[in-house]
Design a protein around this motif. Structure first.
Motif, short mmCIF file in Angstrom:
data_model
loop_
_atom_site.label_atom_id
_atom_site.label_comp_id
_atom_site.label_asym_id
_atom_site.label_seq_id
_atom_site.Cartn_x
_atom_site.Cartn_y
_atom_site.Cartn_z
N PRO A 91 47.44 24.09 -13.90
CA PRO A 91 48.77 24.60 -13.53
C PRO A 91 48.92 26.07 -13.84
CG PRO A 91 48.95 22.48 -14.61
CD PRO A 91 47.53 22.91 -14.76
N TYR A 127 50.67 24.06 -9.83
CA TYR A 127 51.23 23.19 -10.87
C TYR A 127 51.08 21.72 -10.50
CZ TYR A 127 54.14 21.60 -14.66
OH TYR A 127 54.56 20.96 -15.81
N ASN A 128 51.25 21.38 -9.25
CA ASN A 128 51.19 19.99 -8.80
C ASN A 128 49.77 19.55 -8.43
OD1 ASN A 128 54.10 18.68 -8.38
ND2 ASN A 128 54.26 20.86 -7.93
N ASN A 221 48.49 13.44 -19.49
CA ASN A 221 49.11 13.21 -20.79
C ASN A 221 49.44 11.73 -20.99
OD1 ASN A 221 50.89 13.37 -23.10
ND2 ASN A 221 51.20 15.52 -22.60
N ASN A 242 54.43 17.66 -26.00
CA ASN A 242 54.02 19.02 -26.30
C ASN A 242 52.83 19.07 -27.26
OD1 ASN A 242 56.09 19.95 -24.67
ND2 ASN A 242 57.54 20.19 -26.37
N GLU A 245 49.71 18.32 -25.28
CA GLU A 245 49.33 19.47 -24.46
C GLU A 245 48.68 20.55 -25.32
OE1 GLU A 245 49.22 22.30 -21.19
OE2 GLU A 245 49.07 20.13 -21.43
N SER A 255 44.88 21.81 -19.37
CA SER A 255 46.25 21.32 -19.45
C SER A 255 46.32 19.85 -19.07
CB SER A 255 47.16 22.12 -18.51
OG SER A 255 48.48 21.60 -18.50
N THR A 256 47.27 19.14 -19.67
CA THR A 256 47.51 17.74 -19.29
C THR A 256 48.57 17.63 -18.19
OG1 THR A 256 49.22 17.46 -20.99
CG2 THR A 256 46.94 16.90 -21.60
N ARG A 257 49.18 18.74 -17.81
CA ARG A 257 50.18 18.73 -16.75
C ARG A 257 49.51 18.56 -15.39
NH1 ARG A 257 55.15 21.10 -18.54
NH2 ARG A 257 55.01 21.89 -20.66
N PRO A 258 50.15 17.97 -14.42
CA PRO A 258 51.55 17.57 -14.38
C PRO A 258 51.76 16.06 -14.44
CG PRO A 258 50.77 17.79 -12.16
CD PRO A 258 49.58 18.01 -13.06
N GLY A 279 58.32 18.59 -17.22
CA GLY A 279 57.24 19.03 -16.34
C GLY A 279 56.14 18.03 -16.11
N TYR A 280 56.47 16.74 -16.23
CA TYR A 280 55.46 15.69 -16.01
C TYR A 280 55.97 14.68 -14.99
CZ TYR A 280 53.00 17.42 -20.13
OH TYR A 280 52.33 18.21 -21.01
#
Length: 356
Positions: A91, A127-128, A221, A242, A245, A255-258, A279-280
């Motif tokens: 992301p 991000y997606n 996540n 958080n 992450e 990152s573990t997003r999204p 944001g998940y």
């Protein structure tokens, strides 16, 4: 590490009024069809394709008889993709106080039309984990709160019902013993999947975490300590997200997003709203392999269950729940990959299954 997903013409999405631990739906008896699913628990949202099965009243897994395993077709393993064929989906940097909303893409919508002053179309795509700038009606997106859309409470249970792609997802929170074998098999077949990792598991297994990322798999996540999020207040939920992450960034620079999967598949409206704002995108599943519940399962049981229930078009967009700590899963994986390859079904990541 159970979660549930509603099939939708693009994605299965529900509006949760007060759901408990998500029960295991049987979504494999008919090919996806445009329909609104009516769960026996409070609904989350409409906009889902696929025939609507009746959900079991509790989260207790239904016992299943293990029939004789039919022979699976063999397929030549694909070569491991090169680095250029396995793009890193990280992301784009965002403001630490950025808040998000979930949105189901409508026909004709574009990234440019959905962007707000806080994120550019390119940032939304990154991000997606979008694999292209093309959007599919029905696909779920996370957008900045400033985006010109009405916020939705989404729970994803299936990806694109028109594409022959399956997401095998691997939750990690307990044992790591079978994980090297799982990674070896995925590498041998040139397959990338999505790993939902807890912060504690990553902290206990830093080398495996780095290997997962280095080999091109998608990180997601699964909380820090694997608590039932329904028992936590908003601050505690955010700390679980958080902290996980931060650990992923520190250990693997990833990152573990999204994507987020609620521990035990347990969620309610507050849980979904909190993780989306953070944001998940909440990811459930189309089919639970049952590799972590009830009596110990054999590899034969897992292969038969998954290949039978995801026969024909039921495989399209399916998200399968499995676990890194399951030796039967590690033993079944080669046969599953060969089976789907022989059918022309691509085994891949959650982000790719959700796309066009």
């Amino acid at each position: 590490m159970r979660s549930r997903l509603l099939p939708a013409t693009a994605i299965l999405v529900l509006l949760v009024a007060a759901c408990g631990r998500a029960p295991q739906p049987d979504l494999t008896q008919a090919a996806p069809a445009t329909a609104t699913r009516t769960p026996t628990e409070p609904p989350i949202a409409t906009a889902q394709p696929s025939a609507a099965p009746t959900l079991p009243p509790t989260a207790t897994a239904r016992p299943s008889v293990t029939p004789t395993l039919p022979p699976t077709a063999t397929a030549t393993p694909m070569p491991m993709p090169t680095a250029s064929a396995m793009p890193t989906l990280t992301p784009a940097p965002i403001a630490s106080d950025q808040r998000f909303v979930a949105h189901t893409v409508a026909p004709g919508e574009t990234l440019a039309a959905l962007a707000g002053p806080d994120m550019t179309p390119a940032q939304i795509a990154a991000y997606n984990h979008l694999h292209s700038d093309r959007l599919r009606p029905g696909m779920p997106l996370l957008l900045p709160r400033s985006a010109p859309v009405t916020p939705e409470t989404l729970l994803v249970e299936r990806g694109n019902p028109d594409a022959p792609r399956v997401a095998i997802t691997l939750d990690a929170g307990a044992s790591a013993a079978p994980t090297p074998q799982i990674l070896d098999t995925l590498r041998a077949h040139g397959v990338r999947v999505t790993f939902f990792l807890t912060g504690r598991w990553m902290r206990d297994n830093p080398e495996l975490t780095r290997r997962i990322v280095a080999e091109g798999h998608e990180l997601a996540n699964h909380s820090l300590n694997h608590p039932d999020f329904r028992t936590l207040d908003r601050a505690a939920m955010l700390e679980e997200l958080n902290a996980t992450e931060r650990i992923a960034q520190e250990i693997a620079g990833a990152s573990t997003r999204p994507f987020f999967r609620p521990p035990y598949g347990a969620y309610n409206r507050e849980v979904l709203a909190t993780v989306i704002e953070a944001g998940y995108l909440p990811i459930y599943w189309t089919l639970d392999s049952l590799d972590s519940v009830g009596q110990p399962k054999s590899a034969e049981f897992l292969v038969e269950r998954i290949t039978t229930r995801l026969a024909g078009e039921q495989a399209n967009g399916a998200i399968v729940l499995m676990h890194c700590g399951s030796q039967p899963t590690a033993d079944a994986l080669p046969r599953l990959l060969e089976h789907f390859a022989a059918r022309g079904v691509k085994v891949t990541t959650v982000s790719e299954v959700l796309g066009p």
